[in-house]
Design a protein around this motif. Structure first.
Motif, PDB file in Angstrom:
ATOM      1  N   LEU A   1       0.842  -1.196   0.000  1.00  0.00           N
ATOM      2  CA  LEU A   1       0.000   0.000   0.000  1.00  0.00           C
ATOM      3  C   LEU A   1       0.871   1.238   0.000  1.00  0.00           C
ATOM      4  O   LEU A   1       1.771   1.377   0.818  1.00  0.00           O
ATOM      5  CB  LEU A   1      -0.903   0.036   1.236  1.00  0.00           C
ATOM      6  CG  LEU A   1      -1.754   1.302   1.403  1.00  0.00           C
ATOM      7  CD1 LEU A   1      -2.780   1.400   0.283  1.00  0.00           C
ATOM      8  CD2 LEU A   1      -2.445   1.321   2.749  1.00  0.00           C
ATOM      9  N   THR A   2       0.583   2.136  -0.936  1.00  0.00           N
ATOM     10  CA  THR A   2       1.277   3.405  -1.005  1.00  0.00           C
ATOM     11  C   THR A   2       0.269   4.513  -1.258  1.00  0.00           C
ATOM     12  O   THR A   2      -0.749   4.297  -1.929  1.00  0.00           O
ATOM     13  CB  THR A   2       2.340   3.405  -2.134  1.00  0.00           C
ATOM     14  OG1 THR A   2       2.861   4.726  -2.295  1.00  0.00           O
ATOM     15  CG2 THR A   2       1.742   2.951  -3.457  1.00  0.00           C
ATOM     16  N   SER A   3       0.556   5.698  -0.748  1.00  0.00           N
ATOM     17  CA  SER A   3      -0.328   6.834  -0.982  1.00  0.00           C
ATOM     18  C   SER A   3      -0.288   7.274  -2.434  1.00  0.00           C
ATOM     19  O   SER A   3      -1.126   8.060  -2.876  1.00  0.00           O
ATOM     20  CB  SER A   3       0.067   8.007  -0.073  1.00  0.00           C
ATOM     21  OG  SER A   3       1.417   8.368  -0.290  1.00  0.00           O
ATOM     22  N   ASP A   4       0.701   6.756  -3.195  1.00  0.00           N
ATOM     23  CA  ASP A   4       0.805   7.089  -4.617  1.00  0.00           C
ATOM     24  C   ASP A   4      -0.071   6.199  -5.489  1.00  0.00           C
ATOM     25  O   ASP A   4      -0.099   6.362  -6.706  1.00  0.00           O
ATOM     26  CB  ASP A   4       2.263   6.948  -5.095  1.00  0.00           C
ATOM     27  CG  ASP A   4       3.164   8.011  -4.487  1.00  0.00           C
ATOM     28  OD1 ASP A   4       2.640   9.086  -4.142  1.00  0.00           O
ATOM     29  OD2 ASP A   4       4.373   7.763  -4.356  1.00  0.00           O
TER      30      ASP A   4
ATOM     31  N   LEU B   1     -13.441  -2.585  -7.985  1.00  0.00           N
ATOM     32  CA  LEU B   1     -12.002  -2.671  -7.785  1.00  0.00           C
ATOM     33  C   LEU B   1     -11.611  -3.844  -6.901  1.00  0.00           C
ATOM     34  O   LEU B   1     -10.634  -4.543  -7.171  1.00  0.00           O
ATOM     35  CB  LEU B   1     -11.490  -1.366  -7.180  1.00  0.00           C
ATOM     36  CG  LEU B   1     -11.469  -0.155  -8.127  1.00  0.00           C
ATOM     37  CD1 LEU B   1     -11.240   1.130  -7.349  1.00  0.00           C
ATOM     38  CD2 LEU B   1     -10.392  -0.322  -9.190  1.00  0.00           C
ATOM     39  N   PHE B   2     -12.394  -4.077  -5.857  1.00  0.00           N
ATOM     40  CA  PHE B   2     -12.085  -5.195  -4.964  1.00  0.00           C
ATOM     41  C   PHE B   2     -12.203  -6.515  -5.721  1.00  0.00           C
ATOM     42  O   PHE B   2     -11.346  -7.390  -5.596  1.00  0.00           O
ATOM     43  CB  PHE B   2     -13.035  -5.192  -3.766  1.00  0.00           C
ATOM     44  CG  PHE B   2     -12.574  -6.057  -2.627  1.00  0.00           C
ATOM     45  CD1 PHE B   2     -11.690  -5.570  -1.681  1.00  0.00           C
ATOM     46  CD2 PHE B   2     -13.020  -7.365  -2.505  1.00  0.00           C
ATOM     47  CE1 PHE B   2     -11.254  -6.367  -0.633  1.00  0.00           C
ATOM     48  CE2 PHE B   2     -12.593  -8.170  -1.468  1.00  0.00           C
ATOM     49  CZ  PHE B   2     -11.697  -7.674  -0.527  1.00  0.00           C
ATOM     50  N   GLY B   3     -13.248  -6.652  -6.526  1.00  0.00           N
ATOM     51  CA  GLY B   3     -13.417  -7.872  -7.319  1.00  0.00           C
ATOM     52  C   GLY B   3     -12.324  -8.026  -8.362  1.00  0.00           C
ATOM     53  O   GLY B   3     -11.813  -9.138  -8.593  1.00  0.00           O
TER      54      GLY B   3
ATOM     55  N   ILE C   1      -9.933   2.348   0.884  1.00  0.00           N
ATOM     56  CA  ILE C   1     -10.167   1.463  -0.256  1.00  0.00           C
ATOM     57  C   ILE C   1      -8.850   0.878  -0.755  1.00  0.00           C
ATOM     58  O   ILE C   1      -8.751  -0.321  -1.033  1.00  0.00           O
ATOM     59  CB  ILE C   1     -10.886   2.231  -1.385  1.00  0.00           C
ATOM     60  CG1 ILE C   1     -12.298   2.606  -0.941  1.00  0.00           C
ATOM     61  CG2 ILE C   1     -10.947   1.387  -2.665  1.00  0.00           C
ATOM     62  CD1 ILE C   1     -12.948   3.656  -1.799  1.00  0.00           C
ATOM     63  N   SER C   2      -7.825   1.725  -0.843  1.00  0.00           N
ATOM     64  CA  SER C   2      -6.506   1.244  -1.259  1.00  0.00           C
ATOM     65  C   SER C   2      -5.996   0.173  -0.305  1.00  0.00           C
ATOM     66  O   SER C   2      -5.392  -0.823  -0.716  1.00  0.00           O
ATOM     67  CB  SER C   2      -5.509   2.411  -1.316  1.00  0.00           C
ATOM     68  OG  SER C   2      -5.917   3.378  -2.258  1.00  0.00           O
ATOM     69  N   LEU C   3      -6.242   0.364   0.975  1.00  0.00           N
ATOM     70  CA  LEU C   3      -5.794  -0.595   1.976  1.00  0.00           C
ATOM     71  C   LEU C   3      -6.461  -1.954   1.776  1.00  0.00           C
ATOM     72  O   LEU C   3      -5.782  -2.984   1.718  1.00  0.00           O
ATOM     73  CB  LEU C   3      -6.086  -0.059   3.377  1.00  0.00           C
ATOM     74  CG  LEU C   3      -5.471  -0.784   4.572  1.00  0.00           C
ATOM     75  CD1 LEU C   3      -5.397   0.148   5.765  1.00  0.00           C
ATOM     76  CD2 LEU C   3      -6.274  -2.024   4.952  1.00  0.00           C
ATOM     77  N   VAL C   4      -7.785  -1.967   1.668  1.00  0.00           N
ATOM     78  CA  VAL C   4      -8.472  -3.265   1.563  1.00  0.00           C
ATOM     79  C   VAL C   4      -8.140  -3.958   0.242  1.00  0.00           C
ATOM     80  O   VAL C   4      -8.060  -5.199   0.195  1.00  0.00           O
ATOM     81  CB  VAL C   4      -9.997  -3.123   1.745  1.00  0.00           C
ATOM     82  CG1 VAL C   4     -10.326  -2.549   3.108  1.00  0.00           C
ATOM     83  CG2 VAL C   4     -10.639  -2.284   0.649  1.00  0.00           C
ATOM     84  N   ILE C   5      -7.926  -3.172  -0.813  1.00  0.00           N
ATOM     85  CA  ILE C   5      -7.538  -3.762  -2.091  1.00  0.00           C
ATOM     86  C   ILE C   5      -6.177  -4.447  -1.960  1.00  0.00           C
ATOM     87  O   ILE C   5      -5.957  -5.526  -2.506  1.00  0.00           O
ATOM     88  CB  ILE C   5      -7.494  -2.686  -3.194  1.00  0.00           C
ATOM     89  CG1 ILE C   5      -8.911  -2.277  -3.598  1.00  0.00           C
ATOM     90  CG2 ILE C   5      -6.729  -3.181  -4.424  1.00  0.00           C
ATOM     91  CD1 ILE C   5      -8.951  -1.099  -4.548  1.00  0.00           C
ATOM     92  N   SER C   6      -5.268  -3.819  -1.214  1.00  0.00           N
ATOM     93  CA  SER C   6      -3.908  -4.353  -1.088  1.00  0.00           C
ATOM     94  C   SER C   6      -3.870  -5.668  -0.319  1.00  0.00           C
ATOM     95  O   SER C   6      -2.901  -6.428  -0.445  1.00  0.00           O
ATOM     96  CB  SER C   6      -2.998  -3.325  -0.427  1.00  0.00           C
ATOM     97  OG  SER C   6      -3.302  -3.174   0.946  1.00  0.00           O
TER      98      SER C   6
END
Length: 257
Positions: free
Chosen positions: A96-99, A111-113, A158-163
């Motif tokens: 996970l990155t803020s970028d 996105l999660f799927g 969202i980025s976190l859960v995707i990662s």
């Protein structure tokens, strides 16, 4: 302790563009971002890479995540080489990155799927993980909202859960609280502690002393791409992490202490 991450002599050099040279007022054409970096992290611990901007923290984590390839050295995550087995490494790592840039017209649900399928996770497992994580982070109410319409804090969640859609053994966070409000930052740091309690190995980079003191079991101080010190907070800080860091920084820069 079970060693989960082992970095061995990682080195990465970048070419500076003409524009970068003008901005930084330098004549150098090459820059060593990471120079012979070696360290180990163990199961069920939070390991922090602490250093100023430009120290090489992000480059190091991107090498460990197989996003970029080292010029020299290697690293092993759950026994897999980032040089020889990058696909196996990606199976066990969440980064996970803020970028991280998410296309604005996609929804969190899509996105999660998508990332679940990319990691080869079964649809039923993806659905179960989505229910759990979306509820945990309050994303469920925004599951069908295009990400371009969401707040910075929600995008970070969202980025976190995707990662971590594939439930990785190693979770790597580059500046996990960067740009977040205090409430979202608390949610993220609490979850890091939960992951640790679950036996996950967590690597994070930061320049924030209080974050290291609050979360990390061990810390590596990185200056100019090199490891200046490593150990538990007690071993490294010697009473005051901030004072110790600046003393090491001045010594490395050749300044009078």
């Amino acid at each position: 302790m079970e060693e989960i991450v082992r970095a061995e002599g990682l080195k990465k050099t970048f070419t500076l563009s003409k524009k970068q040279q003008r901005i930084e007022k330098t004549g150098e054409t090459r820059r060593v971002a990471v120079n012979g970096l070696s360290f180990s992290a163990y199961r069920g611990e939070i390991y922090g890479l602490l250093g100023p901007n430009g120290a090489g923290k992000t480059t190091a984590l991107r090498m460990l995540s197989t996003l970029i390839r080292p010029d020299e050295g290697d690293a092993f995550l759950c026994g897999h080489s980032i040089v020889k087995e990058p696909e196996r490494v990606r199976d066990v790592v969440g980064f996970l990155t803020s970028d991280l840039k998410l296309e604005g017209f996609f929804t969190p649900d899509y996105l999660f799927g998508f990332f679940g399928a990319m990691h080869g996770v079964e649809k039923q497992v993806v659905a179960e993980r989505k229910r759990e994580l979306f509820a945990r982070f309050g994303i469920d109410k925004f599951a069908e909202v295009p990400v371009k319409d969401l707040s910075t804090g929600m995008l970070q969640k969202i980025s976190l859960v995707i990662s971590i859609v594939h439930d990785p053994e190693v979770v790597i966070f580059d500046e996990p609280t960067n740009g977040l409000d205090v409430l979202t930052a608390k949610v993220v740091t609490d979850f890091l502690c939960e992951l640790k309690a679950m036996g996950k190995s967590i690597l994070l980079s930061t320049h924030i002393f209080s974050l290291v003191e609050k979360l990390c079991d061990r810390v590596g101080i990185i200056i100019d791409g090199k490891l200046a010190a490593e150990g538990t907070l007690e071993e490294v800080a010697m009473g005051n992490l901030e004072e110790t860091f600046f003393r090491m920084y001045r010594e490395r820069k050749g300044e009078i202490v």
